[in-house]
Structure formats: C-alpha cells, structure tokens
Design an enzyme around this catalytic site. Structure first.
Site, PDB file in Angstrom:
ATOM      1  N   ARG A  57       0.822  -1.239   0.000  1.00  0.00           N
ATOM      2  CA  ARG A  57       0.000   0.000   0.000  1.00  0.00           C
ATOM      3  C   ARG A  57       0.845   1.273   0.000  1.00  0.00           C
ATOM      4  NH1 ARG A  57      -2.467  -3.095   3.945  1.00  0.00           N
ATOM      5  NH2 ARG A  57      -4.283  -4.225   3.174  1.00  0.00           N
ATOM      6  N   LYS A 103       1.623  11.642 -10.867  1.00  0.00           N
ATOM      7  CA  LYS A 103       0.749  10.785 -11.672  1.00  0.00           C
ATOM      8  C   LYS A 103       1.540   9.540 -12.049  1.00  0.00           C
ATOM      9  CE  LYS A 103      -2.378  13.978 -14.034  1.00  0.00           C
ATOM     10  NZ  LYS A 103      -2.795  14.458 -15.367  1.00  0.00           N
ATOM     11  N   GLU A 144       7.108  20.106 -24.251  1.00  0.00           N
ATOM     12  CA  GLU A 144       6.488  20.470 -22.966  1.00  0.00           C
ATOM     13  C   GLU A 144       7.066  21.802 -22.463  1.00  0.00           C
ATOM     14  OE1 GLU A 144       3.925  18.812 -21.941  1.00  0.00           O
ATOM     15  OE2 GLU A 144       4.112  16.866 -22.934  1.00  0.00           O
ATOM     16  N   LYS A 184       5.257  23.743 -12.659  1.00  0.00           N
ATOM     17  CA  LYS A 184       4.374  22.577 -12.481  1.00  0.00           C
ATOM     18  C   LYS A 184       4.130  22.308 -10.998  1.00  0.00           C
ATOM     19  CE  LYS A 184       3.301  17.857 -13.724  1.00  0.00           C
ATOM     20  NZ  LYS A 184       3.544  16.675 -14.528  1.00  0.00           N
ATOM     21  N   GLU A 244      -6.214  17.465 -10.387  1.00  0.00           N
ATOM     22  CA  GLU A 244      -6.664  17.977 -11.685  1.00  0.00           C
ATOM     23  C   GLU A 244      -8.157  18.294 -11.699  1.00  0.00           C
ATOM     24  OE1 GLU A 244      -4.487  16.287 -15.014  1.00  0.00           O
ATOM     25  OE2 GLU A 244      -6.163  16.725 -16.327  1.00  0.00           O
ATOM     26  N   ARG A 261      -4.778  22.379 -12.677  1.00  0.00           N
ATOM     27  CA  ARG A 261      -3.846  21.431 -13.309  1.00  0.00           C
ATOM     28  C   ARG A 261      -4.227  21.130 -14.752  1.00  0.00           C
ATOM     29  NH1 ARG A 261      -0.996  16.124 -10.413  1.00  0.00           N
ATOM     30  NH2 ARG A 261       0.394  15.663 -12.139  1.00  0.00           N
ATOM     31  N   ASN A 312      -2.558  20.729 -19.798  1.00  0.00           N
ATOM     32  CA  ASN A 312      -2.940  20.012 -21.027  1.00  0.00           C
ATOM     33  C   ASN A 312      -2.992  20.924 -22.244  1.00  0.00           C
ATOM     34  OD1 ASN A 312      -3.264  17.496 -19.759  1.00  0.00           O
ATOM     35  ND2 ASN A 312      -5.277  18.114 -19.001  1.00  0.00           N
ATOM     36  N   HIS A 325      -2.733  19.728 -25.883  1.00  0.00           N
ATOM     37  CA  HIS A 325      -2.774  18.270 -25.847  1.00  0.00           C
ATOM     38  C   HIS A 325      -4.014  17.665 -26.499  1.00  0.00           C
ATOM     39  CE1 HIS A 325       0.729  18.519 -23.308  1.00  0.00           C
ATOM     40  NE2 HIS A 325       0.771  17.220 -23.120  1.00  0.00           N
ATOM     41  N   HIS A 334      -3.009  14.795 -28.859  1.00  0.00           N
ATOM     42  CA  HIS A 334      -3.382  13.390 -28.657  1.00  0.00           C
ATOM     43  C   HIS A 334      -4.122  12.844 -29.866  1.00  0.00           C
ATOM     44  CE1 HIS A 334      -3.126  13.744 -24.009  1.00  0.00           C
ATOM     45  NE2 HIS A 334      -2.030  13.213 -24.499  1.00  0.00           N
ATOM     46  N   HIS A 338       5.751  12.287 -28.495  1.00  0.00           N
ATOM     47  CA  HIS A 338       4.628  12.980 -27.855  1.00  0.00           C
ATOM     48  C   HIS A 338       4.850  14.502 -27.827  1.00  0.00           C
ATOM     49  CE1 HIS A 338       1.587  14.095 -24.957  1.00  0.00           C
ATOM     50  NE2 HIS A 338       2.533  14.622 -24.196  1.00  0.00           N
TER      51      HIS A 338
HETATM   52  N1  LIG Z   1       3.196  10.929 -15.057  1.00  0.00           N
HETATM   53  C1  LIG Z   1       3.059  12.005 -15.773  1.00  0.00           C
HETATM   54  O1  LIG Z   1       2.644  13.067 -15.298  1.00  0.00           O
HETATM   55  C2  LIG Z   1       3.444  11.973 -17.222  1.00  0.00           C
HETATM   56  C3  LIG Z   1       3.579  13.153 -17.957  1.00  0.00           C
HETATM   57  C4  LIG Z   1       4.006  13.069 -19.273  1.00  0.00           C
HETATM   58  C5  LIG Z   1       4.313  11.832 -19.830  1.00  0.00           C
HETATM   59  N2  LIG Z   1       4.158  10.710 -19.097  1.00  0.00           N
HETATM   60  C6  LIG Z   1       4.502   9.379 -19.645  1.00  0.00           C
HETATM   61  O2  LIG Z   1       5.898   9.365 -19.901  1.00  0.00           O
HETATM   62  C7  LIG Z   1       6.170   8.445 -20.956  1.00  0.00           C
HETATM   63  C8  LIG Z   1       7.090   9.110 -21.940  1.00  0.00           C
HETATM   64  O3  LIG Z   1       8.283   9.446 -21.294  1.00  0.00           O
HETATM   65  P1  LIG Z   1       9.648   9.556 -22.098  1.00  0.00           P
HETATM   66  O4  LIG Z   1       9.469  10.437 -23.258  1.00  0.00           O
HETATM   67  O5  LIG Z   1      10.719   9.840 -21.118  1.00  0.00           O
HETATM   68  O6  LIG Z   1       9.759   8.078 -22.713  1.00  0.00           O
HETATM   69  P2  LIG Z   1      10.686   6.811 -22.379  1.00  0.00           P
HETATM   70  O7  LIG Z   1      10.737   6.521 -20.945  1.00  0.00           O
HETATM   71  O8  LIG Z   1      10.219   5.739 -23.296  1.00  0.00           O
HETATM   72  O9  LIG Z   1      12.141   7.317 -22.845  1.00  0.00           O
HETATM   73  C9  LIG Z   1      12.366   7.630 -24.198  1.00  0.00           C
HETATM   74  C10 LIG Z   1      13.569   6.836 -24.733  1.00  0.00           C
HETATM   75  O10 LIG Z   1      14.772   7.385 -24.211  1.00  0.00           O
HETATM   76  C11 LIG Z   1      15.576   6.363 -23.628  1.00  0.00           C
HETATM   77  N3  LIG Z   1      16.372   7.028 -22.594  1.00  0.00           N
HETATM   78  C12 LIG Z   1      15.987   7.384 -21.349  1.00  0.00           C
HETATM   79  N4  LIG Z   1      16.955   8.104 -20.761  1.00  0.00           N
HETATM   80  C13 LIG Z   1      17.974   8.193 -21.642  1.00  0.00           C
HETATM   81  C14 LIG Z   1      19.246   8.841 -21.608  1.00  0.00           C
HETATM   82  N5  LIG Z   1      19.641   9.565 -20.574  1.00  0.00           N
HETATM   83  N6  LIG Z   1      20.033   8.731 -22.706  1.00  0.00           N
HETATM   84  C15 LIG Z   1      19.616   8.033 -23.793  1.00  0.00           C
HETATM   85  N7  LIG Z   1      18.432   7.422 -23.899  1.00  0.00           N
HETATM   86  C16 LIG Z   1      17.618   7.506 -22.820  1.00  0.00           C
HETATM   87  C17 LIG Z   1      14.573   5.341 -23.183  1.00  0.00           C
HETATM   88  O11 LIG Z   1      15.160   4.078 -23.021  1.00  0.00           O
HETATM   89  C18 LIG Z   1      13.562   5.371 -24.307  1.00  0.00           C
HETATM   90  O12 LIG Z   1      14.027   4.608 -25.395  1.00  0.00           O
HETATM   91  C19 LIG Z   1       4.823   8.046 -21.537  1.00  0.00           C
HETATM   92  O13 LIG Z   1       4.492   6.750 -21.105  1.00  0.00           O
HETATM   93  C20 LIG Z   1       3.855   9.070 -20.962  1.00  0.00           C
HETATM   94  O14 LIG Z   1       2.546   8.552 -20.795  1.00  0.00           O
HETATM   95  C21 LIG Z   1       3.747  10.747 -17.808  1.00  0.00           C
HETATM   96 ZN   LIG Z   2       2.370  15.981 -22.597  1.00  0.00          ZN
END
Ligand SMILES: NC(=O)c1ccc[n+]([C@@H]2O[C@H](COP(=O)([O-])OP(=O)(O)OC[C@H]3O[C@@H](n4cnc5c(N)ncnc54)[C@H](O)[C@@H]3O)[C@@H](O)[C@H]2O)c1
Ligand SMILES: [Zn+2]
Length: 349
Positions: free
Chosen positions: A114, A136, A178, A217, A227, A231, A235, A238, A242, A253
C-alpha cells in the site's frame, strides 16, 4: 542547487535540480533499508556502471525499453521481484529512467504494501520537466494509455542534467514540446525562451529552463493535485496533440504537443481569444524546434478522436486549453463540427 518542494496532504516531495545530483545525493537514501532500483534496457546499457557504483548490491530490475512495456504484465513482474527482494514498508524504490520507468515504477511503489518510498531519477528531458513531477503514475491496458494508475507523490526527485548528454535529438525535441508549453502558460518562462531562442538545444540552457518549468508545475500541482481545475492548464495543446498522435503517429509525444499548440493557436485567433501577432510569436518558437509543421489528410477521424477525449464534459463538444495572451491560457469549448472544420482548414493537406 535549486530545491523545489511540493506539499500535498499525503506527502512532502523534494525536487533537487543540480548537475551531478544523482551521484551525490542518491546514496543518502540507501542507509539501513532493503531497496530496489528500476531502470530500462537503454538506460542500463548507458549507465549500468554508475548504477552499480551508487547502488552497490541493491537489486536492479531492467525493464525492456519502450512504451509498449508500460503494461500490467510488467507491473506485476516488478511487484514479484520486489517481493522476492524482501522489500518492506521502509524500503525505497528508485525509478531511474524516462517517463515509462517513472510511471510504472511510481505505480509499483504505490501498490507494494500500500505504498513504499519512491525516488524518481528522471533521465529524459520530458521526464525531468514533466512526468517525474506531480505524482501521476500509470500503466497502459490494451490500447488505452494510462488507464490504470494512482496519484502517488515521490518523496524525492533528483533532476540531473548530466543524463541529457546521451539523449537522442528526437528525445530533446520531445522535452522541448512540454517546455514551450510551459512558456505559453508562464510569461517569465516565455521571456526566457524568446531571449534564448538560439540556445534551445544547448544542454546547459535546457537544465536551467527545466528547473523553471518544474517550479511552475510544482506550484500548479500543489494547488490542484487531482486535476480538478488549475492542473488542467498543463494540457495546453494536448487535445489536438493526442488526436494526431493516435491517428498518425511517427513523431514523439512532445513533437505532437508542439503541432497541437501550433494549430490550436490558430483556432484561438479565429475565435478572437489570441492575437495573430501572439500566435506568430509562439509559432516562431515551435518552428525552431520542428523546422516545419506537418499537414494531414483525412483529419475528420482525428477530430472524432478529439471528440472522444476524456477531458470533454459533453460528447458533442471539444474542450481545449489554448494560448490566449502573453504566457496566458484560456479554456475553449467548441461544438464538435466547428472544431472539425477548423482542424481541416488549418491543418489539412
Ligand atoms: N506521469 C506524468 O505526469 C506523465 C507526464 C508526461 C508523460 N508521461 C509518460 O511518460 C512516458 C514518456 O516518457 P519519455 O518520453 O521519457 O519516454 P521513455 O521513458 O520511453 O524514454 C524515451 C527513450 O529514451 C531512452 N532514454 C531514457 N533516458 C535516456 C538517456 N539519458 N540517454 C539516452 N536514452 C535515454 C529510453 O530508453 C527510451 O528509449 C509516456 O508513457 C507518458 O505517458 C507521464
Ligand atoms: Zn504531454
């Protein structure tokens, strides 16, 4: 070092932004606990030696890289590995990677007994400015993104610009999507982006502006963690992003966020919410990152996706957060047909 705090009813979260803070500060959380490190295969290939140096004999779980692995099978495999490692209530889970690792790792930390301590160590620009901050967490199920998740604030976030050195340009552009969004929400960030428009790909500048974005943020999350109101502003761009991401794909993205903002600013001008000059100013920044903004055929289907977006209150309207004044946003709700016609007019081939 810049320290930013988020206080919510359930957790005080401390975000440290400093080059080298991973090696310097991660060991502070280790003493006396059985801990657990989650990372992905790409990050492990690049930083395995540093991970071993910092975390010594702490178990390290290496998730295959990629969004398709942010799923329930891997979530439960991680939880099983946490049980096998004998983690207890005082244990720490370190989520060291991009947003995928942060989201699935944060959810595993929320669920195990938990809730155990979670430290986010974001290694992509997107994870640093966005996903690691705000609590999130989620996995995808079937085709539905982030449908199973929880709000679970990390105890600490270590934002270390050193990781950006190995990021491919595409991932830098993704984070810049972003960052420019934050500019459209905050006049001080916008000032900085415009003054430093020639340095948008300079890693020192990105680390500097990242901490301003995190500050923005954090303030928003502290006021509206769940949200309900404020918050939602995060978006911006977005809704269209999306819809295009779902129907066309092929870009990151953050790149779609820029494309979404580009077309939604045109809609905002047409609706009398923003001036054409302001839309031009934002477009200038967007074009510096993207080079050009794609146009699309068959946009009716994308418009339909926007109509089904969970952010809409009614099924016959499309709701968007659009750029209005300088660093100011507005919420715009359009009847579906009007949104579709705008999208086809501005973004159609
Ligand atoms: N929780 C939230 O508030 C929130 C907000 C925005 C996005 N997200 C989520 O985040 C995800 C996208 O995140 P992302 O863009 O970081 O994607 P990701 O985690 O897939 O990373 C992108 C790529 O970069 C590589 N990588 C990571 N660090 C590296 C480094 N230092 N050097 C070289 N390569 C590296 C990873 O292995 C991957 O291939 C999605 O699943 C999205 O839904 C969550
Ligand atoms: Zn985004």
């Amino acid at each position: 070092m810049k320290i930013i705090e988020i206080h919510t009813p359930t957790q005080d979260s401390v975000i440290s932004c400093e080059t080298g803070c991973f090696l310097r500060h991660a060991p502070e959380f280790l003493a006396g606990h059985q801990n657990f490190v989650l990372t992905d295969s790409n990050v492990h290939a690049l930083y395995g030696a540093q991970i071993a140096e910092v975390f010594a004999d702490t178990p390290v779980y290496v998730l295959p890289a990629g969004e398709e692995n942010k799923n329930r099978e891997n979530l439960f495999a991680i939880l099983q590995a946490m049980i096998d490692a004998g983690l207890h209530r005082n244990s720490y889970l370190f989520a060291l990677g991009g947003g995928v690792v942060g989201d699935i790792g944060g959810l595993a930390a929320a669920l195990y007994m938990r809730g155990i301590h979670c430290v986010q160590i974001p290694t992509t620009l997107l994870a640093q400015v966005d996903s690691s901050v705000g609590g999130k967490t989620a996995v995808d199920m079937g085709n539905v993104k982030n449908v199973v998740g929880a709000f679970y604030q990390p105890e600490a976030v270590l934002v270390d610009g050193t990781f950006l050195k190995t990021l491919p340009a595409r991932e830098i552009r993704c984070g810049l999507g972003e960052i420019i969004k934050y500019g459209a929400l905050n006049p001080l960030i916008l000032d900085s982006l415009l003054e430093n428009a020639d340095r948008l790909f300079d890693l020192d500048y990105l680390s500097e502006i990242a901490s301003d974005c995190i500050q923005h943020k954090s303030e928003v999350v502290q006021l509206d963690e769940r949200e309900q109101n404020l918050r939602k502003s995060l978006n911006m761009g977005h809704t269209t992003a999306h819809a295009l991401e779902l129907n066309y794909g092929g870009l990151s993205h953050g790149e779609f966020v820029l494309i979404g903002m580009y077309y939604e600013s045109k809609i905002a001008v047409a609706e009398g919410l923003a001036t054409a000059e302001y839309a031009e100013l934002l477009s200038g920044l967007i074009l510096r990152v993207l080079g050009e903004v794609p146009r699309y055929a068959g946009l009716e289907k994308a418009a339909e996706s926007a109509r089904l977006d969970k952010k809409n209150a009614a099924s016959d309207e499309v709701s968007m957060i659009v750029p209005a004044g300088y660093g100011v946003y507005a919420e715009l709700k359009l009847p579906f047909e009007k949104y579709r016609d705008y999208l086809v007019r501005f973004a159609g081939k």
